[in-house]
Structures are given as C-alpha cells and as structure tokens.
Design a protein around this motif. Structure first.
Motif, PDB file in Angstrom:
ATOM      1  N   SER A 168       0.825  -1.209   0.000  1.00 26.04           N
ATOM      2  CA  SER A 168       0.000   0.000   0.000  1.00 26.04           C
ATOM      3  C   SER A 168       0.855   1.254   0.000  1.00 26.04           C
ATOM      4  N   THR A 169       2.165   1.076   0.193  1.00 19.55           N
ATOM      5  CA  THR A 169       3.101   2.198   0.200  1.00 19.55           C
ATOM      6  C   THR A 169       3.768   2.325  -1.165  1.00 19.55           C
ATOM      7  N   ALA A 170       3.823   3.519  -1.699  1.00 18.94           N
ATOM      8  CA  ALA A 170       4.476   3.734  -2.989  1.00 18.94           C
ATOM      9  C   ALA A 170       5.955   3.390  -2.880  1.00 18.94           C
ATOM     10  N   PRO A 171       6.491   2.626  -3.816  1.00 18.42           N
ATOM     11  CA  PRO A 171       7.909   2.275  -3.740  1.00 18.42           C
ATOM     12  C   PRO A 171       8.797   3.480  -4.025  1.00 18.42           C
ATOM     13  N   SER A 172       9.981   3.438  -3.426  1.00 24.33           N
ATOM     14  CA  SER A 172      11.026   4.420  -3.699  1.00 24.33           C
ATOM     15  C   SER A 172      12.161   3.725  -4.430  1.00 24.33           C
ATOM     16  N   PHE A 173      12.851   4.493  -5.266  1.00 25.33           N
ATOM     17  CA  PHE A 173      13.933   3.926  -6.063  1.00 25.33           C
ATOM     18  C   PHE A 173      15.196   4.755  -5.847  1.00 25.33           C
ATOM     19  N   PHE A 174      16.263   4.052  -5.466  1.00 24.72           N
ATOM     20  CA  PHE A 174      17.562   4.687  -5.289  1.00 24.72           C
ATOM     21  C   PHE A 174      18.394   4.385  -6.531  1.00 24.72           C
ATOM     22  N   VAL A 175      18.807   5.442  -7.222  1.00 26.70           N
ATOM     23  CA  VAL A 175      19.568   5.285  -8.449  1.00 26.70           C
ATOM     24  C   VAL A 175      20.830   6.126  -8.368  1.00 26.70           C
ATOM     25  N   TRP A 176      21.935   5.554  -8.837  1.00 24.24           N
ATOM     26  CA  TRP A 176      23.247   6.181  -8.706  1.00 24.24           C
ATOM     27  C   TRP A 176      24.021   5.892  -9.996  1.00 24.24           C
ATOM     28  N   ALA A 177      24.429   6.934 -10.705  1.00 24.26           N
ATOM     29  CA  ALA A 177      25.175   6.780 -11.950  1.00 24.26           C
ATOM     30  C   ALA A 177      26.518   7.494 -11.845  1.00 24.26           C
ATOM     31  N   MET A 178      27.543   6.904 -12.461  1.00 24.30           N
ATOM     32  CA  MET A 178      28.896   7.454 -12.460  1.00 24.30           C
ATOM     33  C   MET A 178      29.409   7.511 -13.896  1.00 24.30           C
ATOM     34  N   ARG A 179      29.969   8.632 -14.283  1.00 22.01           N
ATOM     35  CA  ARG A 179      30.425   8.835 -15.651  1.00 22.01           C
ATOM     36  C   ARG A 179      31.656   7.991 -15.957  1.00 22.01           C
ATOM     37  N   ASP A 180      31.895   7.805 -17.245  1.00 19.03           N
ATOM     38  CA  ASP A 180      33.161   7.285 -17.743  1.00 19.03           C
ATOM     39  C   ASP A 180      34.109   8.471 -17.842  1.00 19.03           C
ATOM     40  N   PRO A 181      35.240   8.472 -17.111  1.00 18.13           N
ATOM     41  CA  PRO A 181      36.133   9.643 -17.147  1.00 18.13           C
ATOM     42  C   PRO A 181      36.724   9.915 -18.521  1.00 18.13           C
ATOM     43  N   ASP A 182      36.682   8.941 -19.436  1.00 17.69           N
ATOM     44  CA  ASP A 182      37.188   9.150 -20.788  1.00 17.69           C
ATOM     45  C   ASP A 182      36.101   9.584 -21.759  1.00 17.69           C
ATOM     46  N   ALA A 183      34.887   9.815 -21.239  1.00 22.40           N
ATOM     47  CA  ALA A 183      33.769  10.208 -22.094  1.00 22.40           C
ATOM     48  C   ALA A 183      33.187  11.522 -21.589  1.00 22.40           C
ATOM     49  N   ALA A 184      32.004  11.872 -22.045  1.00 23.78           N
ATOM     50  CA  ALA A 184      31.393  13.146 -21.688  1.00 23.78           C
ATOM     51  C   ALA A 184      30.790  13.095 -20.284  1.00 23.78           C
ATOM     52  N   PRO A 185      30.648  14.258 -19.627  1.00 24.07           N
ATOM     53  CA  PRO A 185      29.968  14.301 -18.323  1.00 24.07           C
ATOM     54  C   PRO A 185      28.498  13.920 -18.450  1.00 24.07           C
ATOM     55  N   LEU A 186      27.883  13.645 -17.296  1.00 23.92           N
ATOM     56  CA  LEU A 186      26.479  13.237 -17.268  1.00 23.92           C
ATOM     57  C   LEU A 186      25.566  14.454 -17.265  1.00 23.92           C
ATOM     58  N   GLN A 187      24.467  14.357 -17.991  1.00 25.11           N
ATOM     59  CA  GLN A 187      23.522  15.463 -18.090  1.00 25.11           C
ATOM     60  C   GLN A 187      22.273  15.261 -17.240  1.00 25.11           C
ATOM     61  N   ARG A 188      21.702  14.058 -17.258  1.00 24.08           N
ATOM     62  CA  ARG A 188      20.460  13.825 -16.511  1.00 24.08           C
ATOM     63  C   ARG A 188      20.321  12.344 -16.184  1.00 24.08           C
ATOM     64  N   LEU A 189      19.588  12.110 -15.103  1.00 23.19           N
ATOM     65  CA  LEU A 189      19.313  10.764 -14.626  1.00 23.19           C
ATOM     66  C   LEU A 189      17.800  10.579 -14.638  1.00 23.19           C
ATOM     67  N   GLN A 190      17.332   9.483 -15.230  1.00 23.52           N
ATOM     68  CA  GLN A 190      15.901   9.292 -15.451  1.00 23.52           C
ATOM     69  C   GLN A 190      15.422   7.947 -14.918  1.00 23.52           C
ATOM     70  N   ILE A 191      14.155   7.887 -14.579  1.00 22.42           N
ATOM     71  CA  ILE A 191      13.480   6.620 -14.313  1.00 22.42           C
ATOM     72  C   ILE A 191      12.319   6.514 -15.283  1.00 22.42           C
TER      73      ILE A 191
END
Length: 635
Positions: free
Chosen positions: A495-518
């Motif tokens: 009956s409780t809405a679930p929560s989602f923990f999300v964690w992203a880390m960039r590739d240091p040889d690629a571009a920085p991260l812009q947005r994190l989505q579900i």
C-alpha cells in the motif's frame, strides 16, 4: 507483412540462404599473425577476493572471428586468441591493415561465432583439405577484395537456396559437423587459455543464427556458464525454431551443462522477436513463458546494428527515443515494423499477458554488445572502424562522406543500414568478483545494465522502506541491498508507494552526465502506459514538477571540431525517487536511464577528417547513455 509461418523446410532453407547472402554482402584479407601468449596458469575462482557489495564489470558477449563464415569471406583473419587479446586492451590488426585498440580494456568477453557452417570457409582455402577441389574453394581464395567477396557470397547464397531439405535431408556437403566440432574446440581452448579469474573472464559461446518466415532477425547468442560444454552445437541448419534451441538447452541442463541465450537486434525483427504468438503462430501459454524465461533471462538492447530500447513511434512522449534507430530489417533492404521489435514495448505487453493470462514471457534483464565481425568491438565515436571488415571500413561505404567522384555541388552518398550503425554497445554487470561464476550469476539474476559504448556505471534499487538519507549515506550501497531489491528483481504488493535509489557514475574518458531518469511502464484499465521522469539534473538543476524535465544545462558541441563544452555536466548523479502516481493494484516496471552531454557522432568525425560538411540527414551529435534492467511491481 503476414505473420503466418510457412513450415516447409525447403522454404525455410531458401530464406536462410538469402539471409546469409544479404548479411554477408553487408559485412578486410590478411595473413595469420602470431598472437600474444595467453595468461599462464590461472588461479582458481574461489581464491579471488569477493566484494559482497559488488563491483561493476564491463564486457562484450558478441564477438565474431575468422571462424564465422561471413567474417572470413570478407577478409577477417583474426582468431579467438586475437579477440581476447583485444578485450584485454591489446592491439590487433583490422582486415584493411590498420591497428585496432580501445581506450581502456574490458573485464570479460565471449567469442560467439556463427554455429552454422562454423570454420568451413577456412577449410575451403586450406592446402590439402578434402574440400580443396570443392566448387566454392576458388571463389573463397579469390575473395581478396570487396567484389571478390560479393562473388563468393553469391555462390554460397545459391548453394543454400538450392539445398534440398525434407524430413530426410539431402546431405549438405558444406555442413561438415566434424569441421564445426574442430573449430568449436578451438573456441573452447582459446577461452580456457585466456580465462584469468580476478583479472579477465572469458565465456564459451556461439551464435544461433535463425530467422522468421521472411528473413526477420531472430538471432541469439548462447553463453555457457563454465568449461562444461557440449561437443556439438544445435544450429539453425537443424531447426530455425528458437523453441527447439531452448529445449536443447534444457536437455543440456539435465546433463549438468548450464547456459543461457541472449536475443539480439530485436529492432530488425519486423515485430517477430516479441510477437504475441509462438514461432509457429500458436497462442502462448505458461509453459512457453517458463521455457523462454528459463533459457533467455537477458536481451541485448543496444549494439552496432542499432538500439532496441524503444522507438519514437512507440514512445512519442519520450524526447530521447530517437537514439541510434536502425530502420531496416536485419540483412534486408526492407523497413522493420517497430511494434513487436523493441524491448520497452515487450515489457508492457508482457505485463498485459501477466494480468490477463497469468504469465509473462518478457521479463528480461538488459545488456549491450558489439556484434563485431572484426574480432574487436568499436565502442568510441572518435575511434570507429565499423562492423564488417571490407564492407564498411571506408567512410564512403558507410555513407558518412560522399561517394568517390561525387560532384561537390550535389554530393551523392551510399545509403542503407551502415548509415545507421553505431559505436555500441557494452554489457555491464554488478558481481562480487571478475570470475565466470560471479558474472554468470549476475546474468541469471539480471543484475545487469547496458551502455551505448562508454563505461558508465549505474546502480538501481527499489524498496518501500528506504531511509531518505540514503542518498548522502557513506554506506548507501549496503543499506540498499539490506533494505531493498536490485535491478532485475520484483517488488511485491504494497500500500506504500515504492522508492527507487539510483546512482550513476560517468566514464572519465567520455562526456559528463547530463540527466538521470526513471522510466515507468504500467497497465491501466488493461492498457499499457509509460512515463519518463527526470529524477536528477546536472549542475544543480531541479526537474519541473509538471513536466518532470530538467532544465537545459547548456552543453554544446562545436560541429567544426567536435570539441565539447566541458564546463557543464556532472561526474556522478544520485537520487531517491518515489512514484507520485503509484497505484497498488497496477502492474508496473521501472528502470533507470542516464544520459551524457552531447558529443559528435562517428559520421560527423568521418566528415571532419575528410574535410567535408556532415550529411544533413544524419544526426551530427548524440547522447551516449546507459540503461539498467527493470524492477517489476507485482500486485
């Protein structure tokens, strides 16, 4: 196009022959060279240090070498040993003579050559071979350039088309299972030599190369857990029906031989990879779903022949759905229908089946892979060498620069599938150690993610009892494992809405991260729905509560030089997000997607290096990304 299946074996083999021909004509020649010795005696897996919170490992489970018929005819002479050397960060030679090397090594690799006609093209060319006088042998020897390769493939197409297949098949003189078994043994021995627990993992595997009724792609890669593998392979010359493959795998499992199959390029299946009937057109049932999920827990959602996450036609409210879309059926000039061809829609349709019929054949985890036929995947936009040896190594052949002698005032370009191929993809897993057992177990529990090339890491957990402080906790991962479930898992009714923990880390040889989505998909009144939520924004931005979108972070790309604006974007992004529209009575899935800042596409790099203007009808930039496997909510 009708979805009815012509079950006549002759029809099936004529189709298979045409697929082989087109596949190979869409696919450089060099001498065999010594390869770097494999690692000496490897330590036992149980001696490798284990991390209970798991590490991210990146790999490629879809690599072809000279033992594949198409790769050989089009000039590839790289061996399984070469493929593993490349995976470990080494340098190997392309068919056209230049060297191929990645910016960083991989953690695991599987050589998956075509099981059909495995090793036979090399045998046709071998001095002293009983096949040296075969009609095709001189054609293979003369396949030293693109045109010669086309001629050889034309003969092979006619040969397979005219092959008589009945209940008692006419012997196929090229379907020599002794030669195939010998080549298979080479693959096994190479994987065993290069497997180095704790440092580099190899998997033994092959590709089951089958099709639908009119050439639709239904290919799978079969990956074995360890050293215990069969002596002979089940191939599409035995049966085109994937269900027969799964039953063969079940039979191996009863003998203690464990494996899984991974479908690829569903985007080019013309709706058949995720159709709502069996291969023969019969209704699906719970037994079918169990058979498929037992043997196919994962699916490739990105690779060089396009991305299969979703399509703009299927997800019109997802602004990022138009990413590396390859519009054709695999190996044909025909356009592929999106419905039934993309993974997100399969998730939705699977939940509809679960709700209405009590079974779900489409609860896949995701990985990426390359499908390289060079022995070496091409994962970097600025370091792209294509897929198929001579077929697409020259930029003009892949359509990124004008054809030779094309008038400058009105340039002409090669068209077709290679225009839409991309520098993708990679499989990611969260595993306790870099060993066969640990990584295979991650495959099985679907604690997997995919990337379109960069080494982006993404973690994804769900729970109804996460502490909001988890985002800033120094023990966030252990808390997430203790109080929630991870990607690939299920959440039970609450009956409780679930929560989602999300964690992203960039590739240091690629571009920085812009947005994190579900991305959420759910079933409402029997109908599938979906929504994309931005849950973390770079540079301190906050998502609009009405649109669920981050503000533009101002990232730019100089199309003249491909220089990117490095002063925006984040090295990592975290969020704890609770579903604001949760309904405890609705089936739902959730998965994470993280996007980098824009960068130049490989075709733009080609144009700049050639001193020409990039084509207007191709994307000049793209946003590389990573996807997690879903978490399913079951009411």
């Amino acid at each position: 196009m009708a979805l009815t299946m012509n079950t006549g074996k002759g029809s099936a083999m004529r189709k298979l022959g045409f697929v082989m021909f087109v596949a190979l004509t869409l696919t450089g020649c060099q001498d065999d060279k010594p390869t770097e010795p494999a690692s000496p005696v490897a330590p036992p897996e149980d001696s490798v240090a284990s991390n209970p919170q798991k590490n991210a490992y990146f790999g490629d489970t879809h690599v072809h070498t000279m033992l594949s018929m198409d790769a050989y005819i089009f000039g590839t002479r790289r061996t399984p040993d070469d493929a593993y050397l490349f995976g470990k960060g080494g340098v190997i030679e392309h068919a056209s003579g230049f060297v191929m090397k990645m910016k960083k090594p991989l953690d695991f690799v599987a050589v998956t050559d075509h099981g059909m006609y495995l090793g036979i093209m090399r045998e046709l060319e071998r001095e002293g071979s009983p096949y040296a006088s075969h009609e095709m042998a001189p054609l293979v020897k003369q396949a030293t350039d693109y045109q010669g390769s086309l001629k050889a493939m034309g003969w092979l197409h006619r040969y397979v088309t005219n092959r008589t297949v009945t209940a008692d098949p006419t012997p196929d003189e090229l379907d020599d299972r002794n030669i195939a078994a010998s080549a298979w043994q080479e693959i096994i021995e190479s994987a065993e030599r290069h497997n180095d627990p704790g440092n580099f993992t190899t998997f033994i595997g092959y590709e089951f190369t089958t099709t639908g009724p009119t050439m639709e792609n239904l290919h799978r890669n079969v990956i074995f857990r360890g050293s215990n593998v069969p002596e002979q392979l089940h191939v599409s010359l035995d049966s085109l029906n994937p269900e027969d493959l799964w039953r063969w795998m079940d039979g191996l499992r009863e003998r203690g031989i464990e494996s899984l199959a991974i479908p690829h390029n569903s985007n080019g299946s013309d709706g058949l990879m995720f159709q709502k009937t069996t291969f023969a057109g019969d209704p699906m049932d719970a037994d079918y779903a169990e058979l498929r999920m037992r043997n196919e827990p994962l699916v490739e959602n990105t690779q060089i022949k396009g991305t299969s996450d979703t399509h703009p036609m299927l997800s019109p409210n997802d602004e990022w759905a138009d990413f590396e879309i390859m519009p054709y059926e695999i190996n044909t000039p025909d356009l592929s229908r999106p419905p039934g061809s993309y993974v997100r829609e399969a998730y939705l349709n699977g939940m509809v089946m679960q709700e209405t019929a009590g079974f779900n054949p489409y609860k896949f985890g995701v990985i990426g892979a390359s499908d390289t036929h060079n022995g070496a995947g091409s994962f970097e936009e600025d370091n792209y060498w294509g897929k198929l040896s001579r077929r697409d190594i020259e930029p003009y052949r892949r359509g990124s620069v004008p054809l030779p002698d094309s008038p400058p005032e009105k340039p002409k370009y090669a068209t077709g599938a290679p225009n839409y191929w991309g520098a993708s993809g990679l499989a990611g897993v969260w595993a306790e150690s870099n060993t066969r057992d640990a990584i295979y177990d991650a495959f099985r529990r679907k604690e997997t993610f995919s990337t379109s090339g960069p080494h982006i890491k993404v973690r994804f957990f769900g729970s109804t009892s996460f502490d909001p402080a988890i985002v800033k906790s120094s023990n966030a991962v252990s808390e997430a494992y203790a109080n929630g479930v991870t990607m690939g898992s299920d959440l039970d009714r609450s009956s409780t809405a679930p929560s989602f923990f999300v964690w992203a880390m960039r590739d240091p040889d690629a571009a920085p991260l812009q947005r994190l989505q579900i991305i959420k998909g759910w079933i409402e009144d029997g109908e599938p729905r979906e929504m994309v939520y931005d849950v973390a924004c770079s540079d301190g931005g906050t998502a609009d509560p009405k649109t669920h979108r981050c503000p533009d972070n101002g990232a730019t790309v100089d199309i003249q030089t491909c220089e990117i604006h490095q002063n925006v974007g984040d090295p990592e992004m975290k969020a704890l997000w609770q579903d604001p529209e949760f309904n405890q009575d609705q089936h739902a899935f959730y998965y994470a997607r993280v996007l980098e800042n824009p960068k130049c596409r490989w075709s733009t790099w080609d144009a700049i290096r050639a001193g020409v203007v990039p084509r207007e009808d191709l994307h000049t930039t793209l946003q590389d990304r990573a996807w997690s496997s879903p978490i399913w909510y079951n009411p």
